[in-house]
Design a protein around this motif. Structure first.
Motif, PDB file in Angstrom:
ATOM      1  N   ILE A   1      39.358  45.325  37.240  1.00  0.00           N
ATOM      2  CA  ILE A   1      38.851  46.317  36.312  1.00  0.00           C
ATOM      3  C   ILE A   1      38.341  47.506  37.120  1.00  0.00           C
ATOM      4  CG2 ILE A   1      37.169  46.774  34.497  1.00  0.00           C
ATOM      5  CD1 ILE A   1      37.083  43.656  34.139  1.00  0.00           C
ATOM      6  N   ALA A   2      38.866  48.680  36.830  1.00  0.00           N
ATOM      7  CA  ALA A   2      38.442  49.889  37.529  1.00  0.00           C
ATOM      8  C   ALA A   2      36.965  50.149  37.248  1.00  0.00           C
ATOM      9  CB  ALA A   2      39.278  51.084  37.087  1.00  0.00           C
ATOM     10  N   ARG A   3      36.212  50.425  38.290  1.00  0.00           N
ATOM     11  CA  ARG A   3      34.779  50.678  38.119  1.00  0.00           C
ATOM     12  C   ARG A   3      34.519  51.855  37.181  1.00  0.00           C
ATOM     13  NH1 ARG A   3      30.819  48.604  41.964  1.00  0.00           N
ATOM     14  NH2 ARG A   3      31.828  47.098  43.340  1.00  0.00           N
ATOM     15  N   ASP A   4      35.398  52.851  37.201  1.00  0.00           N
ATOM     16  CA  ASP A   4      35.237  54.018  36.325  1.00  0.00           C
ATOM     17  C   ASP A   4      35.332  53.645  34.849  1.00  0.00           C
ATOM     18  OD1 ASP A   4      34.960  55.590  38.546  1.00  0.00           O
ATOM     19  OD2 ASP A   4      36.979  56.429  38.443  1.00  0.00           O
TER      20      ASP A   4
ATOM     21  N   THR B   1      37.234  42.390  40.584  1.00  0.00           N
ATOM     22  CA  THR B   1      38.228  41.401  40.177  1.00  0.00           C
ATOM     23  C   THR B   1      37.499  40.171  39.673  1.00  0.00           C
ATOM     24  OG1 THR B   1      39.814  42.225  41.802  1.00  0.00           O
ATOM     25  CG2 THR B   1      40.219  40.035  40.896  1.00  0.00           C
ATOM     26  N   VAL B   2      37.877  39.750  38.463  1.00  0.00           N
ATOM     27  CA  VAL B   2      37.221  38.645  37.779  1.00  0.00           C
ATOM     28  C   VAL B   2      38.246  37.547  37.509  1.00  0.00           C
ATOM     29  CG1 VAL B   2      35.962  37.981  35.696  1.00  0.00           C
ATOM     30  CG2 VAL B   2      35.595  40.229  36.697  1.00  0.00           C
TER      31      VAL B   2
ATOM     32  N   LYS C   1      36.165  39.351  43.705  1.00  0.00           N
ATOM     33  CA  LYS C   1      36.417  40.417  44.672  1.00  0.00           C
ATOM     34  C   LYS C   1      35.737  41.690  44.201  1.00  0.00           C
ATOM     35  CE  LYS C   1      40.229  42.892  46.885  1.00  0.00           C
ATOM     36  NZ  LYS C   1      41.679  43.116  46.849  1.00  0.00           N
ATOM     37  N   ARG C   2      35.206  42.458  45.163  1.00  0.00           N
ATOM     38  CA  ARG C   2      34.586  43.756  44.889  1.00  0.00           C
ATOM     39  C   ARG C   2      35.131  44.762  45.867  1.00  0.00           C
ATOM     40  NH1 ARG C   2      28.211  43.336  45.177  1.00  0.00           N
ATOM     41  NH2 ARG C   2      28.675  45.432  45.792  1.00  0.00           N
ATOM     42  N   THR C   3      35.519  45.912  45.371  1.00  0.00           N
ATOM     43  CA  THR C   3      35.860  47.035  46.240  1.00  0.00           C
ATOM     44  C   THR C   3      35.117  48.258  45.714  1.00  0.00           C
ATOM     45  OG1 THR C   3      37.772  47.904  45.027  1.00  0.00           O
ATOM     46  CG2 THR C   3      38.190  46.071  46.563  1.00  0.00           C
ATOM     47  N   ARG C   4      35.265  49.379  46.404  1.00  0.00           N
ATOM     48  CA  ARG C   4      34.635  50.616  45.929  1.00  0.00           C
ATOM     49  C   ARG C   4      35.218  51.061  44.599  1.00  0.00           C
ATOM     50  NH1 ARG C   4      35.496  54.730  50.530  1.00  0.00           N
ATOM     51  NH2 ARG C   4      35.948  55.872  48.630  1.00  0.00           N
TER      52      ARG C   4
ATOM     53  N   ASP D   1      39.613  50.421  27.921  1.00  0.00           N
ATOM     54  CA  ASP D   1      41.019  50.322  28.297  1.00  0.00           C
ATOM     55  C   ASP D   1      41.791  51.236  27.367  1.00  0.00           C
ATOM     56  OD1 ASP D   1      43.248  49.510  29.652  1.00  0.00           O
ATOM     57  OD2 ASP D   1      43.180  47.439  28.994  1.00  0.00           O
ATOM     58  N   HIS D   2      42.990  51.548  27.749  1.00  0.00           N
ATOM     59  CA  HIS D   2      43.765  52.456  26.904  1.00  0.00           C
ATOM     60  C   HIS D   2      44.754  51.676  26.043  1.00  0.00           C
ATOM     61  CE1 HIS D   2      47.353  51.969  29.381  1.00  0.00           C
ATOM     62  NE2 HIS D   2      46.529  51.990  30.397  1.00  0.00           N
ATOM     63  N   ALA D   3      45.090  52.251  24.929  1.00  0.00           N
ATOM     64  CA  ALA D   3      46.095  51.690  24.033  1.00  0.00           C
ATOM     65  C   ALA D   3      47.206  52.733  23.905  1.00  0.00           C
ATOM     66  CB  ALA D   3      45.466  51.376  22.680  1.00  0.00           C
TER      67      ALA D   3
END
Length: 74
Positions: A62-65, A38-39, A31-34, A13-15
């Motif tokens: 949380i972005a997969r990247d 989501t947790v 939830k899961r997307t491409r 994550d960024h600060a």
């Protein structure tokens, strides 16, 4: 990784500025997307179906990247 699994996800994550920080979150995958996962991090143990409108349950996408690693607890 399936919906309903209990997971541990380590992610970046960024600060402030350009600094990145590594975080770890544990919870139920709801939830899961491409693009993201989501947790629910404060979900009921005996819950049979996730309720996104329950004020006692916190969810985070949380972005997969950004994901560095994950672990599934079954």
């Amino acid at each position: 990784m399936r919906i309903g699994d209990i997971v541990e996800i380590e992610f970046r994550d960024h600060a402030k500025g350009d600094e990145t920080i590594t975080f770890c979150v544990w919870g139920r995958l709801v939830k899961r997307t491409r693009h993201d996962l989501t947790v629910a991090v404060w979900d009921y143990a005996a819950k049979s179906k996730f309720n996104a409108h329950d004020p006692n349950v916190d969810t985070y996408s949380i972005a997969r990247d950004a994901i560095l690693s994950y672990r599934v607890f079954r």
